[in-house]
Design an enzyme around this catalytic site. Structure first.
Site, PDB file in Angstrom:
ATOM      1  N   THR A  75       0.832  -1.204   0.000  1.00  0.00           N
ATOM      2  CA  THR A  75       0.000   0.000   0.000  1.00  0.00           C
ATOM      3  C   THR A  75       0.868   1.255   0.000  1.00  0.00           C
ATOM      4  OG1 THR A  75      -1.898  -1.058   1.042  1.00  0.00           O
ATOM      5  CG2 THR A  75      -1.685   1.314   1.352  1.00  0.00           C
ATOM      6  N   ASN A 154      -5.603  -9.511  -8.723  1.00  0.00           N
ATOM      7  CA  ASN A 154      -5.538 -10.273  -7.464  1.00  0.00           C
ATOM      8  C   ASN A 154      -6.701 -11.237  -7.242  1.00  0.00           C
ATOM      9  OD1 ASN A 154      -7.362  -8.264  -7.031  1.00  0.00           O
ATOM     10  ND2 ASN A 154      -6.270  -7.317  -5.319  1.00  0.00           N
ATOM     11  N   CYS A 330     -21.685 -12.458   1.295  1.00  0.00           N
ATOM     12  CA  CYS A 330     -23.078 -12.374   0.886  1.00  0.00           C
ATOM     13  C   CYS A 330     -23.880 -11.467   1.790  1.00  0.00           C
ATOM     14  CB  CYS A 330     -23.726 -13.739   0.803  1.00  0.00           C
ATOM     15  SG  CYS A 330     -23.351 -14.804   2.165  1.00  0.00           S
TER      16      CYS A 330
END
Lengths: 386, 442
Positions: A75, A154, A330
Site C-alpha cells: 500500500t 488479485n 453475501c
C-alpha cells in the site's frame, strides 16, 4: 488450527513466512539489532545488511540498488508512486490513468489527488480481467502524469501485458510515470523492471512468504517521486524513519528464495491448478472458471459455482479445514469484490465465486482435500439456497 | 482520611443521584448499589475513596479527577456531578473560593441578566461552629453583594453554590454536569437480551440497563453458514456495553441445524418468523436457568417484515416470559443517534452476516398467523433441536479491556440471590445534616 491440519488455499491473501526468512527476521531482532544510522560497529553491520538487502532486491527485479525504496508494504509503495509522481510531475499536467481492477491503494490515492486538482481516467478490464494496451493508450493525454496498471489481477490472476502498455504510454504520454503494482505477480511470474520498462514497481513481502509490514517501491534510474514521510532522510530521503531492518532482511531473503525457486515452482503450481480444475470439473460440470488461462499467474484459480452462496461455502470449507476466499461476502446486498465487478461479472456470479490460491507450501494433498469437500457442499448449499 | 491542605484544585466529586432518592424504603439498597457500581466503574480509571452524605455521594479520586468525572457520567443512576474545590473548614477560607467559583460560573453565562441562585451547605462535622443555615446566610450575603446579577431563587436555581463541611476540610463547588440519569444497574433484576450484530439490539440493552436491569446476552450463531467474524463482532458489542454494567455474560447458541430444518420443512415466507420463535424458545430456557425475568429485543414496530405487530405476536407467542422491546416506538435515526452516543454504532456497521438473513425469503410473510407457525412446528422435532442447541451453547464473560473468559455451560450456574451488603464506607457517611436554605433577601 495448526499448520498441518489445514489446507491453506488463500495464499493470495497472505502466506506463511518461510522459516528461512523468519530466521533472518529473528536474527536482526535479537542479535544484529543495530540502527543503520549508528556509527558504532553494531550500526555499521546493520548498514551493511541493509545495503545487501537492497542489492538482493535489485538483482531480483533487474533494477539498480539505488532505486530500491523499502516501505511498510504494498500500500505504501503504491501510494508513494501515485501521490509522489503526481506531485513531482504536476507542472506537466494533472491527469492520471488507472486500471479499473487496481488495488484500493492506487484507486484511493488517485481519488485523494482529486483534492489537488487531478483528474483520473479509469481503463476498463474485460471479463477475463485483461487490460487492453490500446485502451490505456487512448486514455492517455499529453497532460497525463501517472499511469498505474497492476501486473497480476488479485482475484483472477490474469497478467497484464505491461511492456506493451509501457510502450503505449511512452508514445502517448511521454512525461508520464508508469507505475506497475506487482504485488500479486512477484514470485509467481518473472518480474523485471528493465523488461517491463516501468518507472516504478510496487512489491509486498508477505505475499511471497516473507514477514508482514514490509514492501518496496523499485524505481527506474533517475525517477524520484515526492516523499510521503518527512524526517531523518533515510532511503535516499524518499522514506524517512528508522529502517525496519528485521522486516527488510526477511523480505530480501524471501524475495531471493522466490526468484530462485520460480522456474521449479511454476510447473508445479500449474499441475496443482490443473488437478484442482479437473477435480472440480469432474464432479461439477456447471462450475465456471474465471480469468484468462493463457496469461495468468499459476497460483490463482477463480471458480464460480452458480446458485451457491460463496460465503456459506467458504465457512463450510473452513469447518473441514480448507481455507479459501470469496469474491464477495453475501451480507452485502450489493457490491462485493470491486475487481470482479470491474471485470463485468454480475453481482449474482460474484457472490458465488471462490478463489483458491497456492503458495510454496501448498501440496497435492491440500488440493485433494478441496476437491473432496467442494462438490458435496456445493450440492447441499445449492439445495438449501434454491 | 481527607487531606487538610488547601489550594490543590479539584479534590472531590459530588455525585447526585437521579430517582434513587425517591424510592422510599428501598433508598439504602439503591444507594448501596449505586455506590458499588460507581466503585466498579472507577476501577478502570484509578483508585478512589467514596463517602455518602445526605442525598449524594462524594468521590475522592486519588489522581487526576477529570477521567474519574468522565467515567461517572456514564454510570446509570447518576443525575449530575460537580467537581469541588477543597478548602480549610473555615469560613474565611471558604468565602474567597466561593467568590471565585461563582465569578467563573457567571462569566460562562454572559447573556443572562438575572441568574437565579441558591447556596446549599451541608455540615457532616458537627464540631463546625456554624450551622448550615448560618453558612448559607453568610455566603449568600457575601455573594449577592459581590455579584449584582445573582437573584435568590430557592425553588429553581440555575446556579447553586454547594459547601460540604467534612471532618478534615470543606468542599466548595458551583459547576454541575449532567449524568445519564436512570436507576443503578442491578436494582431492577436481570433480563436476557437477544443480540444480533445490528444497530438496534445493543441500544435496547443499554436502555434496559438505564432502568436498572442487569443484562445478560444471547446471540445465535449459524456456523458453518456464517463465520467467526460475526461472533467476534457480537463479542465486541457486548464488551462495549459492559462499560455500562460491568463484566457481562454472552451466550452463543448454535443455530444452523434449526435454520436448516426450518428451511427444509416450512413455507418460505414463514422462515424468518419461525427462526424468531425458535430463538425465543431457546432464550426463555436460558433466561429461566439464569434468573432473568424477561427477554429483551431491539424490535421497532414495522421496521422490517418480521417486526409487524402480527409477526411480533407470532414470535412472542413462543416465549413463556415477557418480551421487552424498549425501541418499539423509535425511528431508525433515533436509534442510530443513541448507538453513536453509546459507542456501539461503529461496531454494528462492520460488515458481517447475521443468521437472520440466512435463507432469507424474497417475500416474507407480513401478517403471520400463530396457528400457521404451530402447524409447521408440529412437523419439526423442535424440542430436540432446542435441547441440542442449549447443550452446545458457549458462554463468554466479557469486559472492556480485559481478556475474554470462556466457560463451558455447566460452569455457569445461577448465582444464589443475595442481599446487597451495606458498604462500610457508606456507614461512615451517615446522614447527619439537612440542607439549609438561603433566607437572606427573601
Amino acid at each position: 488450527m495448526d499448520a498441518p491440519t489445514i489446507a491453506y488455499l488463500d495464499n493470495a491473501a497472505t502466506t506463511r513466512c518461510d522459516p528461512r526468512a523468519a530466521a533472518e527476521v529473528s536474527r536482526f531482532l535479537l542479535e544484529e539489532y543495530g540502527n543503520p544510522s549508528s556509527v558504532h560497529p553494531l550500526g555499521v553491520a546493520a548498514a551493511r545488511a541493509l545495503r545487501e538487502a537492497r542489492e538482493t532486491l535489485a538483482r531480483c527485479l533487474e533494477a539498480e540498488p539505488g532505486g530500491v525504496v523499502f516501505t511498510s508494504g504494498g500500500t505504501e509503495a503504491d501510494d508513494l508512486a501515485v501521490l509522489g509522481f503526481a506531485r513531482t510531475l504536476r507542472r506537466h499536467g494533472r491527469h492520471l490513468v488507472v486500471g479499473a481492477t487496481e488495488h484500493p491503494a492506487v484507486l484511493e490515492a488517485a481519488k485523494a489527488l482529486g483534492e489537488e486538482g487531478f483528474e483520473t481516467s479509469v481503463v476498463p478490464a474485460d471479463r477475463a480481467g485483461r487490460i487492453d494496451p490500446a485502451a490505456v493508450a487512448s486514455a492517455c493525454r499529453p497532460d497525463t502524469v501517472v499511469v498505474a496498471v497492476m501486473m497480476a489481477n488479485n482475484e483472477l490472476g490474469t497478467l497484464a501485458p505491461v511492456s506493451e502498455i509501457a510502450r503505449a504510454v511512452r508514445t502517448r504520454a511521454p512525461r508520464a510515470a508508469f507505475h506497475v503494482d506487482a504485488v500479486q505477480a512477484f514470485g509467481k511470474a518473472p518480474v523485471s523492471l528493465r523488461a517491463t520498462g516501468a518507472d516504478s514497481i510496487a512489491l509486498s513481502s508477505h505475499k511471497i512468504h516473507g514477514p508482514k509490514g514490509v514492501g518496496a517501491l523499485v524505481l527506474a534510474p533517475g525517477r524520484r517521486p515526492a516523499p510521503l514521510l518527512h524526517g531523518g532522510g533515510q532511503e535516499g530521503n524518499l522514506r524517512s524513519g528508522t529502517e525496519n531492518l528485521p522486516g527488510i532482511a526477511g523480505f530480501a531473503r524471501a524475495a531471493a528464495l522466490a526468484v530462485e525457486s520460480l522456474a521449479a515452482e511454476v510447473p508445479r503450481w500449474r499441475r496443482l491448478r490443473e488437478r484442482l480444475e479437473r477435480g472440480l470439473a469432474a464432479a461439477l460440470p456447471d462450475r465456471l472458471v474465471n480469468g484468462d488461462p493463457e496469461r495468468s499467474v499459476p497460483t490463482i484459480l477463480s471458480v464460480t459455482f452458480p446458485g451457491v452462496p460463496g460465503e456459506a461455502l467458504l465457512h463450510h470449507l473452513e469447518a473441514r479445514g480448507v481455507l479459501v476466499s470469496t469474491g464477495a461476502a453475501c451480507h452485502s446486498r450489493r457490491g462485493g469484490s470491486h475487481v470482479l465487478l470491474a471485470c463485468g461479472m454480475a453481482e449474482e456470479a460474484v457472490r458465488s465465486t471462490i478463489r483458491f490460491s497456492f503458495g510454496r507450501f501448498t501440496s497435492e494433498a491440500d488440493v485433494d482435500r478441496a476437491v473432496a469437500a467442494v462438490p458435496a457442499l456445493v450440492a447441499e448449499l445449492r439445495a438449501l439456497s434454491r | 482520611m481527607e487531606k487538610g491542605t488547601t489550594g490543590r484544585g479539584l479534590e472531590c466529586l459530588v455525585v447526585r443521584y437521579a430517582e434513587v432518592g425517591l424510592k422510599g424504603g428501598n433508598r439504602r439498597y439503591f444507594e448501596g448499589r449505586l455506590q458499588r457500581n460507581l466503585k466498579d466503574a472507577l476501577a478502570s480509571v484509578g483508585p478512589a475513596r467514596m463517602g455518602r452524605t445526605w442525598g449524594r455521594l462524594l468521590v475522592f479520586p486519588e489522581g487526576d479527577p477529570a477521567p474519574a468525572m468522565a467515567r461517572l457520567r456514564e454510570v446509570f443512576g447518576v443525575a449530575s456531578v460537580s467537581p469541588a474545590v477543597e478548602t480549610r473548614k473555615d469560613l474565611l477560607e471558604i468565602e474567597p473560593v466561593a467568590l471565585r467559583l461563582v465569578g467563573e460560573a457567571l462569566s460562562r453565562r454572559p447573556g443572562e441578566d438575572r441568574v437565579p441562585f441558591r447556596v446549599e451547605a451541608h455540615r457532616a462535622d458537627k464540631s463546625f461552629p456554624m450551622r448550615s443555615v448560618e453558612v448559607n446566610r453568610r455566603l449568600g450575603a457575601t455573594l449577592l453583594a459581590a455579584f449584582p446579577r445573582l437573584k435568590v431563587d430557592l425553588e429553581r436555581p440555575s446556579l447553586t453554590l454547594g459547601v460540604e463541611v467534612r471532618e478534615a476540610c470543606a468542599y466548595v463547588y458551583a459547576d454541575r454536569v449532567e449524568g445519564p440519569g436512570g436507576l443503578p444497574v442491578g436494582v431492577s433484576g436481570r433480563v436476557l437480551s437477544l443480540i444480533s450484530g445490528g444497530i438496534d439490539s445493543p441500544v435496547a440493552a443499554w436502555l434496559a440497563m438505564k432502568r436498572g436491569c442487569r443484562v445478560l446476552f444471547l446471540t445465535f450463531h449459524s456456523h458453518p453458514f456464517i463465520g467467526e467474524a460475526t461472533k467476534e463482532k457480537v463479542k465486541d458489542l457486548v464488551r462495549r456495553l459492559s462499560r455500562f454494567q460491568g463484566p457481562s455474560l454472552l451466550f452463543v447458541a448454535p443455530f444452523a441445524a434449526i435454520q436448516t430444518e426450518i428451511r427444509k420443512r416450512s413455507p418460505e415466507a414463514y422462515r424468518t418468523v419461525l427462526y424468531r420463535r425458535a430463538m425465543h424458545r431457546i432464550g426463555c430456557r436460558i433466561a429461566r436457568r439464569h434468573r432473568c425475568l424477561a427477554l429483551l429485543t431491539g424490535d421497532s414496530i414495522g421496521q422490517v417484515a418480521s417486526q409487524t405487530l402480527e409477526n411480533l405476536r407470532c414470535a412472542e407467542e413462543a416465549a413463556d416470559l415477557p418480551v421487552l422491546r424498549p425501541l418499539l416506538a423509535f425511528d431508525k435515526r433515533e436509534t442510530i443517534a443513541l448507538a453513536e452516543r453509546i459507542g456501539t454504532f461503529p461496531i454494528s456497521i462492520r460488515p458481517a452476516q447475521d443468521c437472520c438473513t440466512l435463507f432469507q425469503p424474497d417475500n416474507p410473510v407480513i401478517r403471520g398467523e400463530v396457528e400457521a407457525c404451530r402447524s409447521v412446528e408440529a412437523e419439526i422435532d423442535l424440542d430436540r433441536l432446542v435441547e441440542e442447541s442449549l447443550a452446545s451453547c458457549e458462554v463468554f464473560r466479557l469486559a472492556e479491556g480485559k481478556p475474554d473468559r470462556h466457560h463451558s455451560p455447566a460452569t455457569i450456574l445461577p448465582s444464589p440471590p443475595r442481599p446487597d451488603p451495606e458498604n462500610p464506607a457508606s456507614r461512615a457517611a451517615a446522614p447527619s445534616d439537612r440542607p439549609g436554605s438561603l433566607e437572606v433577601g427573601a
